[in-house]
Scaffold this motif. Structure first.
Motif, PDB file in Angstrom:
ATOM      1  N   GLY A 296       7.835 -21.922  -2.443  1.00 31.56           N
ATOM      2  CA  GLY A 296       6.922 -20.870  -2.254  1.00 31.56           C
ATOM      3  C   GLY A 296       6.698 -19.939  -3.623  1.00 31.56           C
ATOM      4  N   ASP A 297       6.245 -18.423  -3.326  1.00 30.87           N
ATOM      5  CA  ASP A 297       6.142 -17.840  -4.474  1.00 30.87           C
ATOM      6  C   ASP A 297       7.537 -17.321  -5.208  1.00 30.87           C
ATOM      7  OD1 ASP A 297       3.581 -18.156  -4.277  1.00 30.87           O
ATOM      8  OD2 ASP A 297       3.271 -16.476  -2.928  1.00 30.87           O
ATOM      9  N   LEU A 298       7.612 -16.756  -6.269  1.00 29.87           N
ATOM     10  CA  LEU A 298       8.651 -16.046  -6.774  1.00 29.87           C
ATOM     11  C   LEU A 298       9.098 -14.956  -5.918  1.00 29.87           C
ATOM     12  CD1 LEU A 298       7.633 -16.219 -10.610  1.00 29.87           C
ATOM     13  CD2 LEU A 298       9.495 -17.699  -9.456  1.00 29.87           C
ATOM     14  N   PRO A 299      10.482 -14.703  -5.818  1.00 30.02           N
ATOM     15  CA  PRO A 299      10.811 -13.688  -4.816  1.00 30.02           C
ATOM     16  C   PRO A 299      10.387 -12.291  -5.502  1.00 30.02           C
ATOM     17  CG  PRO A 299      12.886 -14.485  -6.177  1.00 30.02           C
ATOM     18  CD  PRO A 299      11.595 -15.541  -6.350  1.00 30.02           C
ATOM     19  N   PRO A 300      10.119 -11.227  -4.922  1.00 27.46           N
ATOM     20  CA  PRO A 300       9.539  -9.804  -5.445  1.00 27.46           C
ATOM     21  C   PRO A 300      10.593  -9.195  -6.013  1.00 27.46           C
ATOM     22  CG  PRO A 300       9.697  -9.827  -3.094  1.00 27.46           C
ATOM     23  CD  PRO A 300      10.111 -11.229  -3.409  1.00 27.46           C
ATOM     24  N   THR A 301      10.274  -8.355  -7.066  1.00 28.35           N
ATOM     25  CA  THR A 301      11.030  -7.612  -7.860  1.00 28.35           C
ATOM     26  C   THR A 301      11.176  -6.378  -6.976  1.00 28.35           C
ATOM     27  OG1 THR A 301       9.454  -6.632  -8.911  1.00 28.35           O
ATOM     28  CG2 THR A 301      10.255  -8.542 -10.087  1.00 28.35           C
ATOM     29  N   PRO A 302      12.458  -5.468  -7.255  1.00 18.58           N
ATOM     30  CA  PRO A 302      12.240  -4.336  -6.431  1.00 18.58           C
ATOM     31  C   PRO A 302      11.394  -3.225  -6.734  1.00 18.58           C
ATOM     32  CG  PRO A 302      14.396  -4.722  -7.738  1.00 18.58           C
ATOM     33  CD  PRO A 302      13.563  -5.710  -8.241  1.00 18.58           C
ATOM     34  N   LEU A 303      10.489  -3.514  -7.699  1.00 18.16           N
ATOM     35  CA  LEU A 303       9.299  -2.273  -7.878  1.00 18.16           C
ATOM     36  C   LEU A 303       8.290  -2.913  -6.974  1.00 18.16           C
ATOM     37  CD1 LEU A 303       7.804   0.127  -8.978  1.00 18.16           C
ATOM     38  CD2 LEU A 303       7.379  -1.392 -10.912  1.00 18.16           C
ATOM     39  N   GLN A 304       8.055  -4.266  -6.865  1.00 17.99           N
ATOM     40  CA  GLN A 304       7.172  -4.795  -6.071  1.00 17.99           C
ATOM     41  C   GLN A 304       7.394  -4.609  -4.482  1.00 17.99           C
ATOM     42  OE1 GLN A 304       7.240  -9.024  -7.424  1.00 17.99           O
ATOM     43  NE2 GLN A 304       5.684  -8.623  -8.882  1.00 17.99           N
ATOM     44  N   ARG A 305       8.783  -4.623  -4.028  1.00 19.43           N
ATOM     45  CA  ARG A 305       9.041  -4.552  -2.837  1.00 19.43           C
ATOM     46  C   ARG A 305       8.704  -2.911  -2.442  1.00 19.43           C
ATOM     47  NH1 ARG A 305      14.998  -7.438  -2.702  1.00 19.43           N
ATOM     48  NH2 ARG A 305      14.626  -9.523  -2.906  1.00 19.43           N
ATOM     49  N   LEU A 306       9.039  -2.091  -3.423  1.00 16.65           N
ATOM     50  CA  LEU A 306       8.708  -0.678  -2.934  1.00 16.65           C
ATOM     51  C   LEU A 306       7.452  -0.519  -2.832  1.00 16.65           C
ATOM     52  CD1 LEU A 306       9.930   2.245  -2.947  1.00 16.65           C
ATOM     53  CD2 LEU A 306       9.517   2.487  -5.268  1.00 16.65           C
ATOM     54  N   ARG A 307       6.372  -1.007  -3.620  1.00 16.40           N
ATOM     55  CA  ARG A 307       4.904  -0.971  -3.527  1.00 16.40           C
ATOM     56  C   ARG A 307       4.437  -1.638  -2.336  1.00 16.40           C
ATOM     57  NH1 ARG A 307       2.848  -2.599  -9.657  1.00 16.40           N
ATOM     58  NH2 ARG A 307       3.563  -0.924 -10.719  1.00 16.40           N
ATOM     59  N   SER A 308       5.215  -2.755  -1.665  1.00 17.26           N
ATOM     60  CA  SER A 308       4.486  -3.486  -0.574  1.00 17.26           C
ATOM     61  C   SER A 308       5.187  -2.394   0.666  1.00 17.26           C
ATOM     62  CB  SER A 308       5.231  -4.808  -0.644  1.00 17.26           C
ATOM     63  OG  SER A 308       5.078  -5.519   0.558  1.00 17.26           O
ATOM     64  N   ALA A 309       6.542  -1.818   0.520  1.00 16.45           N
ATOM     65  CA  ALA A 309       6.591  -0.910   1.593  1.00 16.45           C
ATOM     66  C   ALA A 309       5.817   0.360   1.560  1.00 16.45           C
ATOM     67  CB  ALA A 309       8.118  -0.545   1.463  1.00 16.45           C
ATOM     68  N   LEU A 310       5.195   0.895   0.370  1.00 18.72           N
ATOM     69  CA  LEU A 310       4.415   2.065   0.647  1.00 18.72           C
ATOM     70  C   LEU A 310       3.137   1.666   0.791  1.00 18.72           C
ATOM     71  CD1 LEU A 310       6.005   4.011  -2.643  1.00 18.72           C
ATOM     72  CD2 LEU A 310       6.443   4.204  -0.142  1.00 18.72           C
ATOM     73  N   GLY A 311       2.626   0.184   0.711  1.00 17.28           N
ATOM     74  CA  GLY A 311       1.209  -0.220   1.101  1.00 17.28           C
ATOM     75  C   GLY A 311       0.330   0.271  -0.137  1.00 17.28           C
ATOM     76  N   THR A 312       0.853  -0.077  -1.275  1.00 17.41           N
ATOM     77  CA  THR A 312      -0.039   0.204  -2.611  1.00 17.41           C
ATOM     78  C   THR A 312      -0.099  -1.199  -3.408  1.00 17.41           C
ATOM     79  OG1 THR A 312       2.051   0.718  -3.704  1.00 17.41           O
ATOM     80  CG2 THR A 312       1.036   2.334  -2.819  1.00 17.41           C
ATOM     81  N   THR A 313      -0.084  -2.184  -2.589  1.00 16.72           N
ATOM     82  CA  THR A 313      -0.188  -3.587  -3.527  1.00 16.72           C
ATOM     83  C   THR A 313      -1.614  -3.814  -3.176  1.00 16.72           C
ATOM     84  OG1 THR A 313       0.326  -4.612  -1.395  1.00 16.72           O
ATOM     85  CG2 THR A 313       2.003  -4.183  -3.168  1.00 16.72           C
ATOM     86  N   PRO A 314      -2.329  -4.344  -4.247  1.00 21.72           N
ATOM     87  CA  PRO A 314      -3.702  -4.802  -4.125  1.00 21.72           C
ATOM     88  C   PRO A 314      -3.900  -5.650  -2.999  1.00 21.72           C
ATOM     89  CG  PRO A 314      -2.822  -5.306  -6.384  1.00 21.72           C
ATOM     90  CD  PRO A 314      -1.508  -4.926  -5.591  1.00 21.72           C
ATOM     91  N   GLY A 315      -5.101  -5.295  -2.163  1.00 19.54           N
ATOM     92  CA  GLY A 315      -5.401  -5.894  -0.511  1.00 19.54           C
ATOM     93  C   GLY A 315      -4.761  -5.461   0.559  1.00 19.54           C
ATOM     94  N   SER A 316      -3.599  -4.508   0.079  1.00 21.88           N
ATOM     95  CA  SER A 316      -2.887  -3.967   1.501  1.00 21.88           C
ATOM     96  C   SER A 316      -3.865  -3.124   2.236  1.00 21.88           C
ATOM     97  CB  SER A 316      -1.572  -3.418   0.977  1.00 21.88           C
ATOM     98  OG  SER A 316      -2.098  -2.186   0.233  1.00 21.88           O
ATOM     99  N   ARG A 317      -3.362  -3.229   3.545  1.00 21.90           N
ATOM    100  CA  ARG A 317      -4.357  -2.381   4.612  1.00 21.90           C
ATOM    101  C   ARG A 317      -3.855  -0.746   4.279  1.00 21.90           C
ATOM    102  NH1 ARG A 317      -6.617  -5.357   8.500  1.00 21.90           N
ATOM    103  NH2 ARG A 317      -6.057  -7.641   8.504  1.00 21.90           N
ATOM    104  N   ARG A 318      -4.868  -0.037   4.353  1.00 23.31           N
ATOM    105  CA  ARG A 318      -4.705   1.236   4.165  1.00 23.31           C
ATOM    106  C   ARG A 318      -4.801   1.890   5.603  1.00 23.31           C
ATOM    107  NH1 ARG A 318      -5.254   3.156  -1.052  1.00 23.31           N
ATOM    108  NH2 ARG A 318      -4.504   1.260  -2.500  1.00 23.31           N
TER     109      ARG A 318
END
Length: 318
Positions: A296-318
């Protein structure tokens, strides 16, 4: 008499799945046990951190005073140099041993297996002490023609100092483990890909460089990273040979000042800092060799995990 059209209701219009999904609220699942466990863990961590910071017996002012002294920094440099030399030489010799173990030659295969068996079965401290006292077995190393004149001779005591003894002992010990790591990585490559490469007429060197090594590195890098960190910490054992590494330098200072705990904390903090840097390098190296993997995809970096947890990734639900 009423007609059929007056009795039967009109069919309902088909529902739009997208509109239905938009109308229904998405409620996250409640996990009270996870929240309670997290709160208890954070509370215990805060209590432990507070006790460490407020405890005057740690003498943090002394730690800060000796953290960047010349003796400590020189010991750190020697530790890093020893780690780098042992890893490079150990993996070079380990790769040769791994190739011999995979060889069709029964003599090379048996000798390489015997090397790995002996050095993995012997504690590294015993090996270092053995090499440190090798002069008792071979006082003089001579080079010459068999049954003829002697061309060169040197006393073993003058040749093998503490630092060189540490390099030899740790390298031979590391090579035994590196051989198994490299062998396991090579065996992890699917045999069908090698057969496909041979059917295309690719040279063996090209097959090794473009097919075997990139895929084998996916299995080699995590274990090699653990070995690198283990070697960094394992170099502290050379202090028994009076090699002035990081731990030995701290021991020399606290033997004079009797401030044992602060100096041990200095060495500990430096080990933690270097290990953190090596762990970050290992993480990004694993991501590099994970490209093209079927998992599958590459494992997320710590910064990407933080953005995903905060819901600031592109296309995330607000």
């Amino acid at each position: 008499m009423a007609s059929t059209h007056d009795v039967l209701p009109a069919p309902a219009p088909p529902r739009d799945p997208a509109a239905a999904d938009g109308e229904l609220p998405i409620v996250p699942r409640r996990r009270p046990g996870r929240l309670a466990g997290s709160a208890a863990a954070l509370l215990l961590f805060a209590l432990l951190l507070g006790s460490v910071v407020r405890n005057r017996a740690f003498q943090w002012d002394v730690v800060g005073r000796y953290f960047t002294t010349t003796a400590i920094v020189n010991g750190l440099v020697l530790t890093l140099w020893l780690t780098a030399v042992v890893m490079v030489l150990g993996f070079a010799l380990g790769t040769l041993l791994a190739v011999c173990r995979l060889s069709g030659n029964p003599v090379l295969r048996t000798l390489s297996w015997g090397y790995v068996w002996i050095f993995r079965a012997t504690p590294v401290l015993v090996q270092l002490l053995f090499w440190f006292n090798i002069g008792a077995l071979y006082p003089v190393i001579e080079l010459g023609i068999p049954y003829g004149p002697e061309l060169f001779s040197v006393r073993t005591v003058n040749l093998l100092g503490p630092t060189l003894t540490a390099v030899i002992g740790l390298t031979l010990h590391e090579a035994a483990y590196a051989a198994e790591v490299v062998r396991g990585g090579i065996l992890s490559v699917d045999q069908g890909q090698l057969e496909a490469a041979q059917s295309l007429g690719l040279r063996r060197s090209r097959v090794l460089r473009r097919i075997v090594v990139p895929q084998a590195m996916r299995s080699i890098v995590p274990t090699a990273g653990n070995m690198l960190i283990g070697t960094l910490k394992g170099t502290s054992i050379v202090s028994v040979l009076a090699v002035q590494d990081l731990l030995y330098s701290a021991q020399v200072i606290y033997n004079q000042t009797y401030q044992v705990i602060p100096l041990l904390l200095v060495a500990t903090l430096w080990y933690i800092a270097v290990t953190s840097v090596l762990s970050a390098g290992q993480y990004h190296l694993e991501r590099h060799y994970a490209r093209g993997s079927t998992r599958g995809d590459l494992p997320p970096t710590p910064l990407q995990r933080l953005r995903s947890a905060l819901g600031t990734t592109p296309g995330s639900r607000r």
